[in-house]
Enzyme design. Sequence first.
Site, PDB file in Angstrom:
ATOM      1  N   SER A 188       0.841  -1.194   0.000  1.00 31.76           N
ATOM      2  CA  SER A 188       0.000   0.000   0.000  1.00 31.76           C
ATOM      3  C   SER A 188       0.872   1.239   0.000  1.00 31.76           C
ATOM      4  O   SER A 188       2.031   1.204   0.457  1.00 31.76           O
ATOM      5  CB  SER A 188      -0.888   0.018   1.246  1.00 31.76           C
ATOM      6  N   TYR A 245       0.445  -0.179  10.833  1.00 26.69           N
ATOM      7  CA  TYR A 245      -0.032  -0.468   9.474  1.00 26.69           C
ATOM      8  C   TYR A 245       1.066  -0.189   8.455  1.00 26.69           C
ATOM      9  O   TYR A 245       1.337  -1.010   7.568  1.00 26.69           O
ATOM     10  CB  TYR A 245      -1.265   0.390   9.161  1.00 26.69           C
TER      11      TYR A 245
END
Length: 324
Positions: free
Chosen positions: A159, A185
Amino acid sequence: MTTLQAPIRSGFGPASTAAEVIAGIDLSGKHIVVTGGYSGIGVETVRAFRSAGATVFVPARDIVKAKDALRDIPGVILDEMDLLDPASIDKYAERVLSQTDALHILVNNAGIMAPPLARDSRGYESQFAANHLGHFQLTCRLWPALRRAHGARVIALSSYGHRRAGIDFHDPNFEAREYDPWIAYGQSKTANALFAVALDSIGQRQGVRAFSVHPGGIVTDLIRHMSQAQIDASEIIDKAGRPIIDPRNNKKTPQQGAATTVWCATNARLDGMGGVYCADCEISPVLSSDDSTELVGVRPRATDPVAAGRLWQLSEQLTGTRID
């Protein structure tokens, strides 16, 4: 780096869809595993592969939810697996290996984003465990079938969120430092990119190539842990509650979000290539520094082969799993 981290003029772009990318490609006789293939872009990834004739295996933590999500895509092989449960991963891999001799594509698509602090049964932080370590273990367990495909590809869903953090090799599981869900994350997404770098280096001698992918910003269940203030600040949903679609500014439909995964998994232009981070159906350029504020590209820390090797060794130690 096994392949130059630079664009190749693929002919596709931010608005391309999975259906457009796979048009004209025949996957008959090919076997594919897609984790998270029953939610968000995973469903569209499975749909594209099935439309091309592939046999698709989808592991699911929630079989009932998976059956409902995939009810209009016939022929998907569903089975139970939980990425936070090492024993579940091993059992799932054993069942896949009993059903197919060769695995041509593995898409490590499942993931969680910015939840409150939680740990798996080993005490590992949940995002690092589910997004990276679980997929690392699954890939190692499926390695015999990937090797026998003589040209397999492994796709790791990273990502743009990798911009938030690198790997803290001294404390990857937030045992000594304060937990920040977005730093955790970012660490897991950097890990996904570095996993592809290391796996490609190991696998290319046996015909297995690996890629990492930024799918784009897509409104799916992945945002369930975001506060309303965070959702408003991200400008991904309009005042009527509808997703804002603007592919050139990283805001995509699920069909557009699945396109780069499908492109990396199937496009002939990538034959003989691997170990690169891709977005918008293209190999991404490397940004000037890890602190760059540019929206397009990959930070150097997510393509560093030394960090990739170090992460691979750490992952072997934490999971007790390795590729033979």
